[in-house]
Design a protein around this motif. Structure first.
Motif, short mmCIF file in Angstrom:
data_model
loop_
_atom_site.label_atom_id
_atom_site.label_comp_id
_atom_site.label_asym_id
_atom_site.label_seq_id
_atom_site.Cartn_x
_atom_site.Cartn_y
_atom_site.Cartn_z
N ALA A 154 0.23 -105.13 9.03
CA ALA A 154 1.16 -105.21 7.89
C ALA A 154 2.47 -105.88 8.28
O ALA A 154 2.98 -106.75 7.55
CB ALA A 154 1.43 -103.81 7.33
N ILE A 155 3.00 -105.51 9.44
CA ILE A 155 4.26 -106.12 9.85
C ILE A 155 4.04 -107.59 10.24
O ILE A 155 4.90 -108.44 10.02
CB ILE A 155 4.95 -105.31 10.98
CG1 ILE A 155 6.45 -105.65 11.03
CG2 ILE A 155 4.28 -105.48 12.32
CD1 ILE A 155 7.29 -104.66 11.84
N THR A 156 2.84 -107.89 10.77
CA THR A 156 2.51 -109.28 11.08
C THR A 156 2.41 -110.10 9.80
O THR A 156 2.94 -111.22 9.72
CB THR A 156 1.17 -109.34 11.86
OG1 THR A 156 1.29 -108.58 13.07
CG2 THR A 156 0.80 -110.78 12.21
N TRP A 157 1.74 -109.53 8.79
CA TRP A 157 1.63 -110.20 7.49
C TRP A 157 3.02 -110.49 6.93
O TRP A 157 3.27 -111.58 6.42
CB TRP A 157 0.84 -109.32 6.52
CG TRP A 157 0.79 -109.84 5.12
CD1 TRP A 157 -0.08 -110.75 4.59
CD2 TRP A 157 1.70 -109.49 4.05
NE1 TRP A 157 0.23 -111.00 3.27
CE2 TRP A 157 1.31 -110.25 2.91
CE3 TRP A 157 2.80 -108.62 3.95
CZ2 TRP A 157 1.98 -110.14 1.69
CZ3 TRP A 157 3.46 -108.53 2.73
CH2 TRP A 157 3.05 -109.29 1.62
N TRP A 158 3.93 -109.52 7.04
CA TRP A 158 5.29 -109.70 6.53
C TRP A 158 5.99 -110.84 7.27
O TRP A 158 6.66 -111.68 6.66
CB TRP A 158 6.08 -108.40 6.66
CG TRP A 158 7.44 -108.47 6.05
CD1 TRP A 158 7.79 -108.17 4.77
CD2 TRP A 158 8.64 -108.92 6.69
NE1 TRP A 158 9.14 -108.39 4.57
CE2 TRP A 158 9.69 -108.86 5.74
CE3 TRP A 158 8.94 -109.37 7.98
CZ2 TRP A 158 11.00 -109.22 6.03
CZ3 TRP A 158 10.25 -109.74 8.27
CH2 TRP A 158 11.26 -109.67 7.31
N MET A 159 5.83 -110.87 8.60
CA MET A 159 6.47 -111.93 9.41
C MET A 159 5.96 -113.32 8.98
O MET A 159 6.74 -114.25 8.78
CB MET A 159 6.15 -111.72 10.89
CG MET A 159 6.69 -110.44 11.49
SD MET A 159 8.44 -110.50 11.88
CE MET A 159 8.73 -108.79 12.37
N VAL A 160 4.63 -113.42 8.82
CA VAL A 160 4.03 -114.70 8.41
C VAL A 160 4.51 -115.10 7.01
O VAL A 160 4.90 -116.24 6.77
CB VAL A 160 2.48 -114.60 8.45
CG1 VAL A 160 1.84 -115.84 7.83
CG2 VAL A 160 1.99 -114.42 9.89
N SER A 161 4.51 -114.12 6.10
CA SER A 161 4.89 -114.39 4.70
C SER A 161 6.36 -114.79 4.57
O SER A 161 6.74 -115.48 3.63
CB SER A 161 4.64 -113.15 3.84
OG SER A 161 3.28 -112.78 3.89
N ASN A 162 7.17 -114.32 5.53
CA ASN A 162 8.60 -114.60 5.45
C ASN A 162 9.05 -115.71 6.40
O ASN A 162 10.25 -115.88 6.64
CB ASN A 162 9.40 -113.32 5.69
CG ASN A 162 9.38 -112.40 4.49
OD1 ASN A 162 10.18 -112.52 3.58
ND2 ASN A 162 8.41 -111.49 4.47
N GLY A 163 8.06 -116.44 6.94
CA GLY A 163 8.39 -117.62 7.74
C GLY A 163 9.02 -117.34 9.09
O GLY A 163 9.70 -118.19 9.66
N ILE A 164 8.79 -116.13 9.63
CA ILE A 164 9.33 -115.82 10.96
C ILE A 164 8.46 -116.54 12.01
O ILE A 164 7.23 -116.52 11.92
CB ILE A 164 9.30 -114.29 11.23
CG1 ILE A 164 10.00 -113.52 10.09
CG2 ILE A 164 9.91 -113.97 12.59
CD1 ILE A 164 11.47 -113.78 9.93
N ASP A 165 9.10 -117.15 12.99
CA ASP A 165 8.37 -117.89 14.03
C ASP A 165 7.65 -116.90 14.95
O ASP A 165 8.30 -116.16 15.70
CB ASP A 165 9.37 -118.74 14.83
CG ASP A 165 8.68 -119.60 15.89
OD1 ASP A 165 7.44 -119.48 16.05
OD2 ASP A 165 9.39 -120.38 16.57
N ILE A 166 6.33 -116.90 14.88
CA ILE A 166 5.52 -115.95 15.65
C ILE A 166 5.61 -116.23 17.16
O ILE A 166 5.30 -115.37 17.98
CB ILE A 166 4.04 -115.98 15.17
CG1 ILE A 166 3.95 -115.65 13.68
CG2 ILE A 166 3.16 -115.00 15.96
CD1 ILE A 166 4.50 -114.30 13.28
N ASP A 167 6.03 -117.42 17.52
CA ASP A 167 6.16 -117.76 18.95
C ASP A 167 7.54 -117.43 19.49
O ASP A 167 7.85 -117.73 20.65
CB ASP A 167 5.89 -119.26 19.16
CG ASP A 167 4.45 -119.62 18.79
OD1 ASP A 167 3.54 -118.83 19.12
OD2 ASP A 167 4.24 -120.67 18.15
N ASP A 168 8.37 -116.80 18.67
CA ASP A 168 9.74 -116.46 19.08
C ASP A 168 9.94 -114.95 19.04
O ASP A 168 10.28 -114.38 18.00
CB ASP A 168 10.73 -117.15 18.13
CG ASP A 168 12.18 -116.91 18.53
OD1 ASP A 168 12.43 -116.08 19.43
OD2 ASP A 168 13.07 -117.56 17.93
N PRO A 169 9.72 -114.26 20.19
CA PRO A 169 9.84 -112.80 20.22
C PRO A 169 11.20 -112.29 19.75
O PRO A 169 11.29 -111.23 19.11
CB PRO A 169 9.61 -112.45 21.69
CG PRO A 169 8.81 -113.59 22.24
CD PRO A 169 9.29 -114.80 21.50
#
Length: 226
Positions: A43-58
């Motif tokens: 769920a938190i991953t889905w939110w990150m993707v949906s909100n354009g957060i860079d998954i390669d940037d911890p």
């Protein structure tokens, strides 16, 4: 008839070992609540993707970890999960989320946020709860009444997972599972690991019904001894 003693059960193990199916069935059979912690990370991953957060940037992931409101329904007959009031039970199972969940889950701020959420849910389960994931017995609920670690051969897990993901290729599924195991087992924060006092159940040669029966017996024995 007095209600049974509340019991907290931690079920850990890698993907494809039957954790979710077993945990839900055991909770339903014994009148316990149920929590799928993997769904929370999805769920938190889905939110990150949906909100354009860079998954390669911890750092970016960590900075955003406290923003989404994640609510888990704990009825084993119909577990629910919402993010900011939106039902995400379907969207969190997409391949896009699946391919990114290990990276998001590895960020310590994310784990701290979700772990706190999980502990709060477990503590408020009046009749007890079955909590399934990868670090429940080791990190989230180290004082759980019963810890179970489900395992199975990569081949058996891939065959099951391919059955769930209709039409997927068993070989590529197996490779993906092995890759996910490596990522989950080697991360610095709360890696996938078997707790020292966990009961290991190898599900390779067992039917789902046999695994459920085995775990129900373990829980009932623990309850009787409390």
């Amino acid at each position: 008839m007095e209600s049974p003693t509340p019991v907290i059960v931690a079920i850990d193990g890698p993907s494809g070992t039957g954790k979710s199916s077993t945990s839900k069935a055991v909770a339903a059979q014994l009148g316990l609540s149920y929590l799928d912690t993997g769904a929370q990370y999805r769920a938190i991953t889905w939110w990150m993707v949906s909100n354009g957060i860079d998954i390669d940037d911890p750092a970016a992931i960590g900075a955003a970890a406290g923003k989404p409101e994640i609510v888990s329904g704990t009825d084993p007959q119909g577990p629910t999960i919402t993010v900011d009031g939106v039902d995400v039970a379907g969207p969190i199972r997409t391949q896009e989320v699946t391919s990114k969940v290990s990276a998001v889950s590895a960020v310590s701020d994310v784990r701290a946020r979700i772990t706190e959420l999980q502990r709060t849910i477990a503590a408020s389960a009046e009749n007890g709860i079955v909590v399934e994931g990868r670090d429940i017995g080791t990190t989230v609920l180290p004082d759980a009444d019963l810890k179970i670690f489900l395992t199975a051969s990569p081949e058996a897990r891939a065959a099951r997972r391919s059955g769930e993901l209709k039409g997927s290729d068993v070989h590529s599924t197996r490779e993906a599972l092995i890759k996910r195991d490596a990522a989950d087992s080697s991360r610095k924060t709360s890696p996938l690991a078997k707790a020292g006092d966990a009961v290991e159940v190898d599900t390779t040669e067992l039917t789902l019904a046999q695994v459920i029966e085995c775990v129900v017996t373990l829980v009932e024995e623990k309850r009787a001894g409390k």
